[in-house]
Design a protein around this motif. Structure first.
Motif, PDB file in Angstrom:
ATOM      1  N   SER A 338      -1.561   1.409   1.946  1.00  0.00           N
ATOM      2  CA  SER A 338      -1.714   0.330   1.154  1.00  0.00           C
ATOM      3  C   SER A 338      -0.919   0.634   0.101  1.00  0.00           C
ATOM      4  CB  SER A 338      -3.194   0.043   0.670  1.00  0.00           C
ATOM      5  OG  SER A 338      -3.765   1.132   0.149  1.00  0.00           O
ATOM      6  N   TRP A 339      -0.385  -0.451  -0.784  1.00  0.00           N
ATOM      7  CA  TRP A 339       0.432  -0.322  -1.884  1.00  0.00           C
ATOM      8  C   TRP A 339       0.314  -1.320  -2.889  1.00  0.00           C
ATOM      9  CZ3 TRP A 339       3.484   3.554  -2.589  1.00  0.00           C
ATOM     10  CH2 TRP A 339       4.540   3.787  -3.839  1.00  0.00           C
ATOM     11  N   GLU A 347      11.700   0.573  -3.591  1.00  0.00           N
ATOM     12  CA  GLU A 347      11.070   1.872  -3.495  1.00  0.00           C
ATOM     13  C   GLU A 347      11.616   2.357  -2.060  1.00  0.00           C
ATOM     14  OE1 GLU A 347       8.168   3.652  -5.172  1.00  0.00           O
ATOM     15  OE2 GLU A 347       7.623   2.073  -6.642  1.00  0.00           O
ATOM     16  N   VAL A 381      10.164  -0.717   0.416  1.00  0.00           N
ATOM     17  CA  VAL A 381       8.941  -1.544  -0.527  1.00  0.00           C
ATOM     18  C   VAL A 381       9.742  -2.590  -1.392  1.00  0.00           C
ATOM     19  CG1 VAL A 381       7.058  -1.608  -1.817  1.00  0.00           C
ATOM     20  CG2 VAL A 381       7.286   0.139  -0.115  1.00  0.00           C
ATOM     21  N   GLN A 386       3.268  -5.960  -3.245  1.00  0.00           N
ATOM     22  CA  GLN A 386       1.876  -5.078  -2.820  1.00  0.00           C
ATOM     23  C   GLN A 386       1.885  -5.434  -1.274  1.00  0.00           C
ATOM     24  OE1 GLN A 386      -0.478  -7.491  -6.030  1.00  0.00           O
ATOM     25  NE2 GLN A 386      -1.224  -5.491  -6.150  1.00  0.00           N
TER      26      GLN A 386
END
Length: 403
Positions: A338-339, A347, A381, A386
């Motif tokens: 998860s981010w 990223e 990412v 998110q």
């Protein structure tokens, strides 16, 4: 031009600028090389087929070649055996021919029945039990390529498959773009080559080894300029000694600090632009020229060097060599993480695939090259994103990026 953007530059904008520079200064020299020495090179002239491939109809199976119209339920006598490489006789009326995969079809035969579907009688004759259609199990002449077809387009990077195709057409030599000559230099008093003793404050120069081998894999000619110390005279001497190169590729050392000797020489004798990119790792990037020679300066941290070279310098080099396909292939995989911390920069996280999911290396510091050695590739990412575990993310394999 000297300057530094106030806002972070998007990755796409930086790549577009580099590609435009590459397209403005293409490598136009062409050379003929043997297919044994063409691995990784860019095809400069389309490969045109000079013969039909295959050059004659041949069997796709081990079996029996027949004239389909002759089959009326009666067994047929075997008039000949035809192996690959043989020159068969015309098929006799009322007969079949034993034939093997790749062997040329005899004149008069129009189909092949695989050996598993026939009955060989005690007297050697063969009975065909199933309906046989014309062209069944026959590879037609020119089914892969016709004489005059473009078999490989100019701009293709030559790998084992492309070279195998060229060989199948009898091409012993290919016209390729000259290798781009890259002067590779590292900057900094702290850098020491592997094998030397470390003094306090020094580190081994991993970027030099990483980039030198990567450049070779991309089909570049590398002029290793070694390590340039933080000394203005030494920097001047090093750059002045780089003759007949197409690109100066440096790591570290170009900034606005007191030890910015490389940047000072570039400003005085060329052109220098300092970019701050919306990318992590690898925010600082240098683009410019020295006495008309293009310069790309990569950040010094190993993971930053890896990411910026792979995503920005690599496509620049390929485009200058005339390659049409320059973007590394990416594909979607479920996130095994998860981010929850959306950032302003895109990223690129070092990750490996486990059970079909991308799992992150625990330490994503730009100074940790071990993260890339552990990983299979990079997870992208996007800015302000998110992620929940299971969400799809773009994955770029190192096997793709390094090739």
């Amino acid at each position: 031009m000297v300057g530094e953007a106030q806002a972070l530059m998007p990755v796409e904008q930086a790549l577009d600028a580099l590609l435009k520079q590459a397209e403005a200064t293409p490598i136009t020299d062409v050379e003929r090389v043997s297919i044994d020495n063409a691995q990784g090179r860019v095809l400069a002239e389309s490969l045109i087929a000079t013969l039909d491939l295959p050059p004659w109809p041949n069997s796709a199976m081990d079996g029996y070649a027949v004239r389909s119209a002759d089959l009326d339920g009666q067994p047929l006598r075997v008039s000949q055996k035809i192996f690959a490489g043989a020159q068969p006789k015309p098929l006799e009326p009322g007969c079949c021919a034993r034939i093997f995969t790749g062997a040329p079809m005899p004149e008069g035969a129009d189909a092949v029945e695989m050996q598993e579907n026939v009955e060989v009688l005690d007297d050697g004759r063969v009975r065909f039990g199933e309906l046989i259609r014309p062209a069944q199990h026959v590879r037609p002449q020119g089914g892969e390529a016709r004489a005059g077809d473009e078999a490989l387009a100019a701009g293709v990077r030559l790998g084992p498959i492309e070279l195998g195709l060229a060989a199948s057409l009898g091409a012993a030599q290919l016209s390729v773009t000259r290798k781009i000559r890259v002067a590779l230099l590292s900057t900094g008093d702290e850098l020491v080559d592997p094998g030397e003793a470390l003094r306090p404050g020094q580190i081994y120069n991993s970027n030099r080894v990483l980039l030198r081998n990567w450049l070779h894999r991309l089909g570049c000619e590398v002029i290793d300029a070694g390590v340039v110390r933080d000394d203005l005279i030494q920097v001047r001497q090093c750059l002045a000694g780089l003759a007949d190169v197409d690109l100066i590729l440096s790591t570290g050392g170009v900034s606005v600090g007191e030890a910015d000797f490389l940047g000072q020489v570039l400003r005085e004798e060329g052109e220098l632009t300092l970019w701050k990119l919306a990318i992590k790792p690898g925010k600082p990037l240098t683009c410019g020229s020295y006495r008309g020679v293009a310069v790309i300066g990569l950040p010094g941290n190993p993971a930053s060097t890896l990411v910026t070279f792979g995503l920005l310098a690599r496509p620049y080099l390929l485009r200058r060599m005339g390659a049409t396909e320059i973007a590394p292939l990416s594909f979607q995989v479920p996130a095994g993480f998860s981010w929850g911390k959306p950032g302003k920069r895109r990223e690129y996280l070092r990750a490996r695939l486990e059970s079909g999911r991308a799992v992150l290396y625990p330490n994503q510091s730009s100074s940790i090259l071990r993260s890339a050695a552990w990983a299979d590739g990079l997870v992208e990412v996007r800015e302000h994103s998110q992620l929940n575990e299971g969400d799809l993310v773009s994955f770029i394999s190192f096997a793709e990026l390094l090739g």
